[in-house]
Design an enzyme around this catalytic site. Sequence first.
Site, short mmCIF file in Angstrom:
data_model
loop_
_atom_site.label_atom_id
_atom_site.label_comp_id
_atom_site.label_asym_id
_atom_site.label_seq_id
_atom_site.Cartn_x
_atom_site.Cartn_y
_atom_site.Cartn_z
N TYR A 54 2.67 -4.67 -25.44
CA TYR A 54 3.90 -3.46 -25.29
C TYR A 54 3.69 -2.78 -26.55
O TYR A 54 4.30 -3.43 -27.72
CB TYR A 54 5.16 -4.35 -25.04
CG TYR A 54 5.13 -5.01 -23.48
CD1 TYR A 54 4.29 -4.55 -22.61
CD2 TYR A 54 6.19 -5.82 -23.43
CE1 TYR A 54 4.27 -5.17 -21.39
CE2 TYR A 54 6.24 -6.65 -22.15
CZ TYR A 54 5.28 -6.28 -21.24
OH TYR A 54 5.04 -6.99 -19.81
N HIS A 112 -1.75 -12.58 -19.44
CA HIS A 112 -0.96 -11.18 -18.78
C HIS A 112 -1.65 -10.87 -17.48
O HIS A 112 -0.76 -10.55 -16.40
CB HIS A 112 -1.10 -10.29 -19.75
CG HIS A 112 -0.12 -8.99 -19.62
ND1 HIS A 112 0.47 -8.46 -20.79
CD2 HIS A 112 0.95 -8.76 -18.39
CE1 HIS A 112 1.38 -7.63 -20.57
NE2 HIS A 112 1.60 -7.77 -19.14
P1 NAP Z 1 12.73 -2.32 -14.78
O1 NAP Z 1 13.37 -3.70 -15.55
O2 NAP Z 1 12.73 -2.85 -13.18
O3 NAP Z 1 13.55 -1.08 -15.00
C1 NAP Z 1 13.67 -0.64 -16.45
C2 NAP Z 1 14.34 0.55 -16.35
O4 NAP Z 1 15.51 0.58 -15.65
C3 NAP Z 1 14.33 1.40 -17.60
O5 NAP Z 1 14.08 2.68 -17.58
C4 NAP Z 1 16.02 1.17 -17.95
O6 NAP Z 1 16.53 2.15 -19.02
C5 NAP Z 1 16.70 1.19 -16.51
N1 NAP Z 1 17.67 0.56 -16.04
C6 NAP Z 1 18.04 -0.82 -16.89
N2 NAP Z 1 19.08 -1.28 -16.28
C7 NAP Z 1 19.73 -0.38 -15.59
C8 NAP Z 1 20.93 -0.15 -14.97
N3 NAP Z 1 21.69 -0.84 -14.82
N4 NAP Z 1 20.99 1.06 -14.34
C9 NAP Z 1 20.15 2.16 -14.23
N5 NAP Z 1 19.12 2.04 -15.20
C10 NAP Z 1 18.74 1.00 -15.59
O7 NAP Z 1 11.14 -2.46 -15.19
P2 NAP Z 1 10.18 -2.95 -16.21
O8 NAP Z 1 10.53 -2.36 -17.57
O9 NAP Z 1 8.95 -2.45 -15.81
O10 NAP Z 1 10.17 -4.33 -15.81
C11 NAP Z 1 11.14 -5.21 -16.47
C12 NAP Z 1 10.23 -6.33 -17.46
O11 NAP Z 1 9.24 -6.82 -16.93
C13 NAP Z 1 9.59 -5.41 -18.66
O12 NAP Z 1 10.27 -4.70 -19.75
C14 NAP Z 1 8.48 -6.36 -19.11
O13 NAP Z 1 9.31 -7.15 -20.00
C15 NAP Z 1 8.25 -7.08 -17.94
N6 NAP Z 1 6.93 -6.64 -17.11
C16 NAP Z 1 5.83 -7.37 -16.86
C17 NAP Z 1 4.84 -7.03 -16.37
C18 NAP Z 1 3.60 -8.07 -16.33
O14 NAP Z 1 2.24 -7.53 -15.85
N7 NAP Z 1 3.84 -9.32 -16.43
C19 NAP Z 1 4.75 -5.57 -15.87
C20 NAP Z 1 5.69 -5.00 -16.01
C21 NAP Z 1 6.97 -5.58 -16.51
P3 NAP Z 1 16.91 2.00 -20.22
O15 NAP Z 1 15.79 1.23 -20.88
O16 NAP Z 1 17.33 3.31 -20.67
O17 NAP Z 1 18.24 0.98 -20.00
#
Ligand code: NAP
Length: 276
Positions: A54, A112
């Site tokens: 990241y 990962h």
């Molecule tokens: P997510 O958590 O589904 O969505 C994040 C997005 O939603 C951001 O744009 C955030 O905006 C917004 N958001 C958060 N809370 C909200 C709410 N209450 N209302 C409206 N919008 C909201 O997606 P993600 O970041 O892809 O997944 C979460 C975490 O999983 C990642 O950050 C990472 O740590 C992990 N991940 C792991 C892998 C893997 O391969 N292992 C892949 C993808 C993700 P703001 O930031 O503006 O709040």
Amino acid sequence: MTKTIIFPDKTKVCSLGQGTWYMGDDPDKRAEEIRSLREGIDLGMTVIDTAEMYGNGRSERLVGVAISGQRHNVFLISKVLPSNADYEGTITACERSLKRLGTDYLDLYLLHWRGRYPLQETIEAMEELQQSGKIRQWGVSNFNVDDMKELENISEECAANEVLYNLYRRGTEYDLQPWCSKHGIPVIAYSPIEQGRILDDTTLKCIALKHGKTTAQIALAWVLSHENVLAIPKAGTLKHVKENHGALDVNLDKEDFQALKEAWPAPDTKVPLEML
Ligand code: NAP
């Protein structure tokens, strides 16, 4: 009552944690992102998920600042890139992560996704890191059932599998989640609100209205309603982190589950594991 999940080493955490992908990338958002993570910890969302990938370490550095003075209250997850996951590479990648995070141990270290190095080699490094106290537990990410079975033949110590899971991506319910439950391996649901893309959905809006909640809270409550699942939404603002915490109070009823099932049916056949 707060929903919890228990890892194989018996560590119990709140099933709602915090993601950090893209955090630290925009200097103008940095202060708010740090405040949001700290607020999340104060609210009990103590699992923090990051990765060396990241922002090329920027997320880990930001997490390091956010958790300083709070390390003992946090369950910290980071991940090694597959391109670094040979024996030596895994160990040095972990040491670099620890340095960026300002800590001397990770609670959970994940591969990962699968890459070119033999699993055996990565696992030997994970075991070495565990023995030297640099990590408490190790696990994997983006592993399908075949990968899990292959892994099981090498070691039975895998402590988690982090995969894409939300209302819109239910493929893991067919085989992977039952397999992980049977083997006592928690599933960590990443992108639990599909990076925001599902939040304008009409079914979610109706249920949200009925409960006096937001669509994000309903989508998260649905993920959290599944046994053995920990969700890690990423919230870069105080408003979002507080809102996400509110998902823990939502009690979806039969009618809600039925409506969500009609809008997003569970898979009735094996589907390839999706990744973001
Ligand atoms: P997510 O958590 O589904 O969505 C994040 C997005 O939603 C951001 O744009 C955030 O905006 C917004 N958001 C958060 N809370 C909200 C709410 N209450 N209302 C409206 N919008 C909201 O997606 P993600 O970041 O892809 O997944 C979460 C975490 O999983 C990642 O950050 C990472 O740590 C992990 N991940 C792991 C892998 C893997 O391969 N292992 C892949 C993808 C993700 P703001 O930031 O503006 O709040």
